[in-house]
Design a protein around this motif. Structure first.
Motif: not given
Length: 398
Positions: A254-268, A337-343
């Protein structure tokens, strides 16, 4: 012992932690409700124990029934602890977690809670003053009292391993002639508002953008044929389904996501680095989905639209703002990507082991070296996202 409500938002991070703890040599079990015991994605090694867990409503009769179920669940958890003998109990929110954490406190077993959202949930608010540590997914969490600050640890939100692997992959190649792949989901059962608005909103895009679209959309079963007819009428190619087992691979494309902002969605989204148009669920408890979206929106990785303002015209306007030019979409992906917390899962496992691990685990632990641990501690802001345009071994600048 992990304890979590029966929704994906509670269980996805619990499953991720279970996998990491099992990899480190621990025995792990789960306490949940009937839904949680049946949810897809539960690791095969993880036994699930279903305990009674009532909700605490305002109605006196419902409140009495809820308290009785919680008390019964607590008694059952204490009996389970006698055989399993947990060294730590970790709660992920939801009412099914409450009896287990109350039992842990009664048995004087160390306990940790993890809050996935940017607003402290009701059950975690009840437990926050009693537990040994509070793990959070956001730097600022609403309804988290200042008096608990000394035991707060910001670790992030653990995500599935197959999603985390995508963090190493470049953002899909995109130029002014490329197919623009849009992924639309509304949670485990889709969302009717997305089915109503998204097809017509995409149809309002300028022809040069609209003719490049390839849509993948998750819908409710009752909406499926109507959505299919709308896309056909707009001559927009779309793959529709009520559930996609290979969601990780679809997110990768995907180049663009459209949807809700649940915690797991934001994390992924932030783990992979995907820009988004977010429509927070207005009935979410304490409006936590709006709070979840704020950091990503501020960083430039997403646009948020209130559901009351979510019209085809507004959607088309926001898509153009983020996706009209390929470089704008790539920049938004970089910000995400910079908002991600991969660890997150490793940091949460470290926190749990600090309360419930045996000293011998430091010897037999399989995994991170000191160098890896030091890298994990580096500030997120210094991260860089690889792009499809970068040459081999290079990364795009922050």
């Amino acid at each position: 012992m992990l304890a979590a409500g029966g929704t994906g938002g509670h269980l996805i991070p619990a499953f991720a932690l279970a996998t990491e703890l099992e990899r480190r040599g621990h025995h792990v079990a789960l306490i949940t409700d009937d839904r949680g015991a049946r949810i897809p994605g539960k690791p095969s090694f993880l036994p699930a124990h279903v305990l009674p867990a009532g909700r605490l409503g305002k109605n006196p009769v419902a409140l009495f029934k809820g308290l009785r179920a919680i008390w019964q669940g607590r008694a059952m958890a204490l009996r389970l602890f006698e055989s399993f003998q947990p060294s730590c109990v970790i709660g992920f929110g939801g009412y099914p977690a409450l009896p287990a954490l109350l039992a842990a406190q009664s048995a004087k077993i160390p306990s940790v809670i993890h809050e996935q959202n940017a607003v402290l949930g009701r059950v975690n608010r009840l437990l926050a003053g009693r537990v040994n540590a509070i793990a959070t997914a956001y730097p600022a969490v609403e309804r988290l009292a200042a008096k608990w600050a000394d035991k707060v640890h910001m670790v992030g939100n653990p995500v599935r391993a197959e999603v985390l692997e995508l963090r190493k992959e470049p953002f899909p190649l995109l130029d002014e002639d490329s197919v623009l792949r849009v992924l639309v989901t509304g949670g485990s059962q889709g969302a009717s508002i997305l089915s109503e608005v998204v097809p017509d909103g995409l149809a309002m895009l300028p022809p040069a953008l609209r003719h490049r679209l390839q849509v993948t959309q998750q819908c409710r079963p009752e909406d499926l044929e109507a959505v299919r007819a709308r896309y056909a009428g707009h001559q927009i190619p779309a793959e529709l389904g009520t559930y996609f087992e290979d969601m990780a691979s679809r997110l990768a494309e995907a180049h663009l996501f459209i949807g809700r902002s649940g915690a797991s969605t934001i994390a992924e989204l932030t783990a992979v680095g995907r820009p988004a148009i977010l429509v927070p669920l207005p009935i979410a408890t304490d409006d936590h989905q709006s709070a979840n979206a704020r950091e990503l929106v501020r960083a430039g990785g997403a646009r948020a639209i209130k559901q009351t303002s979510f019209t085809p015209k507004e959607l088309a306007k926001q898509i153009q703002a983020i996706a009209l030019k390929p470089e704008a979409l790539a920049n938004a992906a970089h910000a995400s990507w910079n908002c991600g917390l991969p660890d997150a899962v490793e940091d949460l496992a470290d926190l749990v082991e600090s309360f419930g691990g045996e000293p011998i685990m430091d010897v037999i632990r399989v995994g991170r070296s000191k160098a890896q641990a030091a890298t994990a501690a580096a500030p997120v802001a210094s991260a860089r996202i690889p792009t499809a345009r970068a040459s081999a071994g290079q990364e795009n600048g922050a």
